[in-house]
Every structure is written in C-alpha cells, then in structure tokens.
Design an enzyme around this catalytic site. Sequence first.
Site, PDB file in Angstrom:
ATOM      1  N   CYS A  33      62.409  97.899  54.299  1.00  0.00           N
ATOM      2  CA  CYS A  33      61.304  97.323  53.516  1.00  0.00           C
ATOM      3  C   CYS A  33      61.776  96.994  52.096  1.00  0.00           C
ATOM      4  O   CYS A  33      61.985  97.902  51.285  1.00  0.00           O
ATOM      5  CB  CYS A  33      60.145  98.320  53.499  1.00  0.00           C
ATOM      6  SG  CYS A  33      58.805  97.902  52.380  1.00  0.00           S
ATOM      7  N   CYS A  36      59.620  98.269  49.252  1.00  0.00           N
ATOM      8  CA  CYS A  36      59.805  99.718  49.117  1.00  0.00           C
ATOM      9  C   CYS A  36      61.030 100.020  48.273  1.00  0.00           C
ATOM     10  O   CYS A  36      60.989 100.855  47.361  1.00  0.00           O
ATOM     11  CB  CYS A  36      59.975 100.374  50.484  1.00  0.00           C
ATOM     12  SG  CYS A  36      58.578 100.196  51.593  1.00  0.00           S
TER      13      CYS A  36
END
Length: 110
Positions: A33, A36
């Site tokens: 991600c 993230c």
Amino acid sequence: MAEASIEWLSGDALEAQLSASGSTLLVFVAEWCEPCQALIPRLERLAAQQRERLRCYLVDVDRDPDVAQKYGVRGMPTLALFEDGDLDATRVGALDDAQLANFIETALDA
C-alpha cells in the site's frame, strides 16, 4: 536525532497493548500500500512528539487479517485510536502532517 521506529504488533501482543490503560493508536497498513508507506514517516514523527500521551503501533493487515476484520478495517491505511481499550475514533486514508496532528489532538482532547 534519529527516532525509533514504531513497533509492529500482532496477535496476543496487540491485545495486551489494547487492554492497557491510556491512549493507543493502531495503524492498519500493508507493505504493498503506497499511501501506507507514505504515512509511516509522518506517524514516526507524531509518535515521537506525543510519546508521553500516546502509544502508537503498526498492524500488517496481510499478516493479521483476523485483527483487521475484528476492527472493521476496509481501507488502508486505517488509524484506530483506543482509549483505555475502547475504540474512540477512526480515520481512513493517508493523512498529511496537519490532518494527522488534528486527528490525534481532537481525539485525545475529547
């Protein structure tokens, strides 16, 4: 001054931290991600600034899918702030420094 990285938690260690009194921020992320990965350095700065008021931990949703499901994680990153073991506030998405600080301050001061 280099700051220590935020600790990764899973399973029993995670549950033990949530049962402790005080404020705990769990941040649900995944290695793949990109938002993230962009958020983690911001979290490290925030955790260093707020270390007297807030414990901050990362949870890998791919390694702990049951934990992610338990807390209703549907998007990443998801920030979940717990107060004395109870879920107090959540926010989904990669926040910039100001948004992150505002989320934490608002939740801690509530």
